[in-house]
Design a protein around this motif. Structure first.
Motif, PDB file in Angstrom:
ATOM      1  N   ASP A 139       0.764  -1.149  -0.132  1.00 27.47           N
ATOM      2  CA  ASP A 139      -0.158   0.091  -0.019  1.00 27.47           C
ATOM      3  C   ASP A 139       1.015   1.293   0.011  1.00 27.47           C
ATOM      4  N   LYS A 140       0.316   2.178  -0.508  1.00 27.34           N
ATOM      5  CA  LYS A 140       1.166   3.602  -0.712  1.00 27.34           C
ATOM      6  C   LYS A 140       0.808   4.382   0.454  1.00 27.34           C
ATOM      7  N   VAL A 141       1.644   5.071   1.158  1.00 23.71           N
ATOM      8  CA  VAL A 141       1.498   5.906   2.372  1.00 23.71           C
ATOM      9  C   VAL A 141       1.403   7.333   2.038  1.00 23.71           C
ATOM     10  N   PHE A 142       0.315   8.151   2.618  1.00 22.25           N
ATOM     11  CA  PHE A 142       0.149   9.527   2.021  1.00 22.25           C
ATOM     12  C   PHE A 142       0.447  10.210   3.497  1.00 22.25           C
ATOM     13  N   ILE A 143       1.519  11.388   2.764  1.00 22.26           N
ATOM     14  CA  ILE A 143       2.101  12.119   3.897  1.00 22.26           C
ATOM     15  C   ILE A 143       1.428  13.425   4.050  1.00 22.26           C
ATOM     16  N   ASP A 144       0.964  13.912   5.239  1.00 18.90           N
ATOM     17  CA  ASP A 144       0.405  15.016   5.334  1.00 18.90           C
ATOM     18  C   ASP A 144       1.436  16.097   5.679  1.00 18.90           C
ATOM     19  N   THR A 145       1.020  17.410   5.488  1.00 11.99           N
ATOM     20  CA  THR A 145       2.134  18.595   5.451  1.00 11.99           C
ATOM     21  C   THR A 145       2.909  18.616   6.851  1.00 11.99           C
ATOM     22  N   ASN A 146       2.220  18.379   7.948  1.00 16.10           N
ATOM     23  CA  ASN A 146       2.807  18.112   9.228  1.00 16.10           C
ATOM     24  C   ASN A 146       4.146  17.226   9.465  1.00 16.10           C
ATOM     25  N   ILE A 147       3.868  16.234   8.844  1.00 17.75           N
ATOM     26  CA  ILE A 147       4.802  15.044   8.661  1.00 17.75           C
ATOM     27  C   ILE A 147       6.019  15.766   7.779  1.00 17.75           C
ATOM     28  N   VAL A 148       5.753  16.430   6.774  1.00 14.95           N
ATOM     29  CA  VAL A 148       6.805  16.948   5.898  1.00 14.95           C
ATOM     30  C   VAL A 148       7.604  17.949   6.776  1.00 14.95           C
ATOM     31  N   ILE A 149       6.894  18.882   7.408  1.00  8.57           N
ATOM     32  CA  ILE A 149       7.591  19.800   8.232  1.00  8.57           C
ATOM     33  C   ILE A 149       8.307  19.452   9.404  1.00  8.57           C
ATOM     34  N   TYR A 150       7.812  18.458   9.999  1.00  8.35           N
ATOM     35  CA  TYR A 150       8.305  17.652  11.134  1.00  8.35           C
ATOM     36  C   TYR A 150       9.682  17.076  10.515  1.00  8.35           C
ATOM     37  N   SER A 151       9.731  16.535   9.676  1.00  7.26           N
ATOM     38  CA  SER A 151      11.003  15.655   8.896  1.00  7.26           C
ATOM     39  C   SER A 151      12.177  16.472   8.503  1.00  7.26           C
ATOM     40  N   LEU A 152      11.697  17.946   8.223  1.00 11.53           N
ATOM     41  CA  LEU A 152      12.743  19.024   8.071  1.00 11.53           C
ATOM     42  C   LEU A 152      13.306  19.292   9.113  1.00 11.53           C
ATOM     43  N   GLY A 153      12.863  19.269  10.344  1.00 11.20           N
ATOM     44  CA  GLY A 153      13.729  19.716  11.454  1.00 11.20           C
ATOM     45  C   GLY A 153      14.750  19.208  11.764  1.00 11.20           C
ATOM     46  N   GLU A 154      15.316  19.927  12.760  1.00 13.01           N
ATOM     47  CA  GLU A 154      17.019  19.546  12.886  1.00 13.01           C
ATOM     48  C   GLU A 154      16.986  18.095  13.680  1.00 13.01           C
TER      49      GLU A 154
END
Length: 76
Positions: free
Chosen positions: A3-18
């Motif tokens: 199955d494909k996983v759908f990523i929400d904006t918050n997850i993208v922003i969290y992953s860009l964190g230090e």
């Protein structure tokens, strides 16, 4: 086929964190090339340039390179 996983904006922003706990939890979700919507692209671009201060050319290059790892889908 997995199955494909759908990523929400918050997850993208969290992953860009230090080095936050959220960044460590979010980053592995991108290993299998998840799906994001065009809305998530727009929201993330807005957050990174206006709220997180990544409006520099280097910050934008980093964000664009990050998006290239994802499968972008458009919803009707």
């Amino acid at each position: 086929m997995p199955d494909k996983v759908f990523i929400d904006t918050n997850i993208v922003i969290y992953s860009l964190g230090e080095s936050s706990t959220k960044a460590h939890l979010a980053t592995p979700l991108f290993l299998d090339r998840p799906c994001i919507s065009t809305q998530v692209l727009s929201e993330t671009a807005n957050m990174t340039t206006k709220r997180l201060g990544l409006a520099t050319s280097e910050g934008l290059k980093e964000t664009i390179a990050y998006f290239k790892k994802l499968l972008v889908v458009q919803f009707d």
